[in-house]
Scaffold this motif. Sequence first.
Motif, PDB file in Angstrom:
ATOM      1  N   VAL A  65       0.852  -1.195   0.000  1.00  9.97           N
ATOM      2  CA  VAL A  65       0.000   0.000   0.000  1.00  9.97           C
ATOM      3  C   VAL A  65       0.884   1.241   0.000  1.00  9.97           C
ATOM      4  N   PRO A  66       0.348   2.382  -0.454  1.00 12.86           N
ATOM      5  CA  PRO A  66       1.146   3.610  -0.445  1.00 12.86           C
ATOM      6  C   PRO A  66       1.579   3.970   0.977  1.00 12.86           C
ATOM      7  N   HIS A  67       2.695   4.653   1.071  1.00 13.97           N
ATOM      8  CA  HIS A  67       3.170   5.155   2.369  1.00 13.97           C
ATOM      9  C   HIS A  67       3.565   6.626   2.206  1.00 13.97           C
ATOM     10  N   PRO A  68       2.850   7.526   2.923  1.00  9.80           N
ATOM     11  CA  PRO A  68       1.706   7.250   3.787  1.00  9.80           C
ATOM     12  C   PRO A  68       0.499   6.791   2.972  1.00  9.80           C
ATOM     13  N   ILE A  69      -0.494   6.220   3.644  1.00  7.09           N
ATOM     14  CA  ILE A  69      -1.603   5.589   2.961  1.00  7.09           C
ATOM     15  C   ILE A  69      -2.358   6.551   2.064  1.00  7.09           C
ATOM     16  N   ASP A  70      -2.412   7.837   2.431  1.00  5.88           N
ATOM     17  CA  ASP A  70      -3.123   8.832   1.631  1.00  5.88           C
ATOM     18  C   ASP A  70      -2.153   9.712   0.845  1.00  5.88           C
ATOM     19  N   GLY A  71      -0.909   9.219   0.690  1.00  4.60           N
ATOM     20  CA  GLY A  71       0.106  10.007   0.005  1.00  4.60           C
ATOM     21  C   GLY A  71      -0.152  10.147  -1.492  1.00  4.60           C
ATOM     22  N   GLN A  72       0.357  11.195  -2.066  1.00  4.79           N
ATOM     23  CA  GLN A  72       0.223  11.474  -3.490  1.00  4.79           C
ATOM     24  C   GLN A  72       1.543  11.167  -4.197  1.00  4.79           C
ATOM     25  N   PRO A  73       1.517  11.085  -5.526  1.00  3.01           N
ATOM     26  CA  PRO A  73       2.763  10.868  -6.269  1.00  3.01           C
ATOM     27  C   PRO A  73       3.798  11.929  -5.915  1.00  3.01           C
ATOM     28  N   THR A  74       5.034  11.514  -5.763  1.00  6.34           N
ATOM     29  CA  THR A  74       6.114  12.426  -5.397  1.00  6.34           C
ATOM     30  C   THR A  74       7.334  12.180  -6.262  1.00  6.34           C
ATOM     31  N   GLN A  75       8.091  13.213  -6.504  1.00 10.81           N
ATOM     32  CA  GLN A  75       9.332  13.078  -7.246  1.00 10.81           C
ATOM     33  C   GLN A  75      10.375  12.361  -6.403  1.00 10.81           C
ATOM     34  N   PHE A  76      11.322  11.734  -7.088  1.00 10.90           N
ATOM     35  CA  PHE A  76      12.464  11.187  -6.385  1.00 10.90           C
ATOM     36  C   PHE A  76      13.291  12.354  -5.842  1.00 10.90           C
ATOM     37  N   SER A  77      13.685  12.243  -4.599  1.00 10.66           N
ATOM     38  CA  SER A  77      14.516  13.291  -4.012  1.00 10.66           C
ATOM     39  C   SER A  77      15.919  13.202  -4.609  1.00 10.66           C
ATOM     40  N   PRO A  78      16.685  14.292  -4.552  1.00  9.80           N
ATOM     41  CA  PRO A  78      18.076  14.232  -5.026  1.00  9.80           C
ATOM     42  C   PRO A  78      18.859  13.131  -4.318  1.00  9.80           C
ATOM     43  N   GLU A  79      18.569  12.915  -3.026  1.00 13.09           N
ATOM     44  CA  GLU A  79      19.274  11.868  -2.274  1.00 13.09           C
ATOM     45  C   GLU A  79      18.951  10.484  -2.822  1.00 13.09           C
ATOM     46  N   ASP A  80      17.667  10.252  -3.162  1.00 12.84           N
ATOM     47  CA  ASP A  80      17.280   8.963  -3.729  1.00 12.84           C
ATOM     48  C   ASP A  80      17.921   8.752  -5.096  1.00 12.84           C
ATOM     49  N   GLN A  81      17.961   9.800  -5.900  1.00 14.11           N
ATOM     50  CA  GLN A  81      18.578   9.687  -7.213  1.00 14.11           C
ATOM     51  C   GLN A  81      20.053   9.327  -7.101  1.00 14.11           C
ATOM     52  N   GLN A  82      20.732   9.978  -6.182  1.00 16.48           N
ATOM     53  CA  GLN A  82      22.156   9.710  -5.996  1.00 16.48           C
ATOM     54  C   GLN A  82      22.386   8.295  -5.464  1.00 16.48           C
ATOM     55  N   LEU A  83      21.539   7.861  -4.539  1.00 11.87           N
ATOM     56  CA  LEU A  83      21.674   6.526  -3.967  1.00 11.87           C
ATOM     57  C   LEU A  83      21.417   5.466  -5.027  1.00 11.87           C
ATOM     58  N   ALA A  84      20.375   5.652  -5.840  1.00  4.33           N
ATOM     59  CA  ALA A  84      20.044   4.683  -6.888  1.00  4.33           C
ATOM     60  C   ALA A  84      21.174   4.555  -7.897  1.00  4.33           C
ATOM     61  N   ALA A  85      21.845   5.661  -8.194  1.00  6.26           N
ATOM     62  CA  ALA A  85      22.958   5.623  -9.142  1.00  6.26           C
ATOM     63  C   ALA A  85      24.198   4.998  -8.515  1.00  6.26           C
ATOM     64  N   ALA A  86      24.464   5.349  -7.253  1.00  8.14           N
ATOM     65  CA  ALA A  86      25.679   4.862  -6.585  1.00  8.14           C
ATOM     66  C   ALA A  86      25.621   3.377  -6.273  1.00  8.14           C
ATOM     67  N   GLN A  87      24.420   2.847  -5.970  1.00  9.87           N
ATOM     68  CA  GLN A  87      24.288   1.450  -5.580  1.00  9.87           C
ATOM     69  C   GLN A  87      23.508   0.637  -6.627  1.00  9.87           C
TER      70      GLN A  87
END
Length: 271
Positions: free
Chosen positions: A158-180
Amino acid sequence: QERPKGVTYFSLKNDQDEAVVRFLQQHDDINWVRQWRTEPKPGHMYGEKLNCIDQFEDGTPDPGFELGMKSSWSGFIPLIWRNAVQYQKDAQGRRVKDGNGNFVIAGYADTVALWEHPWSIYDLLKSVDDDYRGLMSRDFKIKRIGAKGSNKTTYRIVPHPIDGQPTQFSPEDQQLAAAQAIDIAPFVRIPTYEELYTYLNGGQAPAQTAPMAQSVPVQHQAAPTAPAPGEWPVQQQPAPMVPPAPPTEIPAAPVPPAAGETGDVNPFLSS
């Protein structure tokens, strides 16, 4: 050959365990492979899974058919595992145990991990992908429902939070996804007829090359390269997902390995 080293595997071991994740693939990009499962043997208590040559049951010569082996199926999706446990490691990269034989926890941090899953979870992921405008649209909470070792385990996503809306990837997530970033190609590599025949027959090579068996090993989906910062979509309109036909027979899947464990050794996974 062994599985690629250094890969963290996502797993929830016990009933009611849950985790928050951010998927790094969606729609038709989720990788999958049809496999043969051997009988249980030393080092492989549930049997060893070997990638099939005939991935679409279209008559491609495959020694697994000749031996009457049971078929299985595995999907592979990378994700960011929020606040995942981090274990203390020695100079050789091995996890350190305390005096009681327990792995020493060094802390918690977001980590890129690979979720190897059976058909039932793939089917669930498709539904979530359709319902929420893509698996990459937001964070999701995954909950295990089933005791450790149970072959009747199910999952709730289920979405987290449950009533959350679509969100962009944060710069930190982008960097982590590329690094690992995890290279999934070795997990879905298709062996040649000679490789699989020789392994299944104790090292004895076939008398002659099978027809259509000399093509270069392929994979179903090419693992996408992590986009540069600013290129992650807020949301995408899902393309119709066209899944492969379910395998003829899917045995109960074994308990997935814990985070950081490599699981069974497969001779057809390139390093």
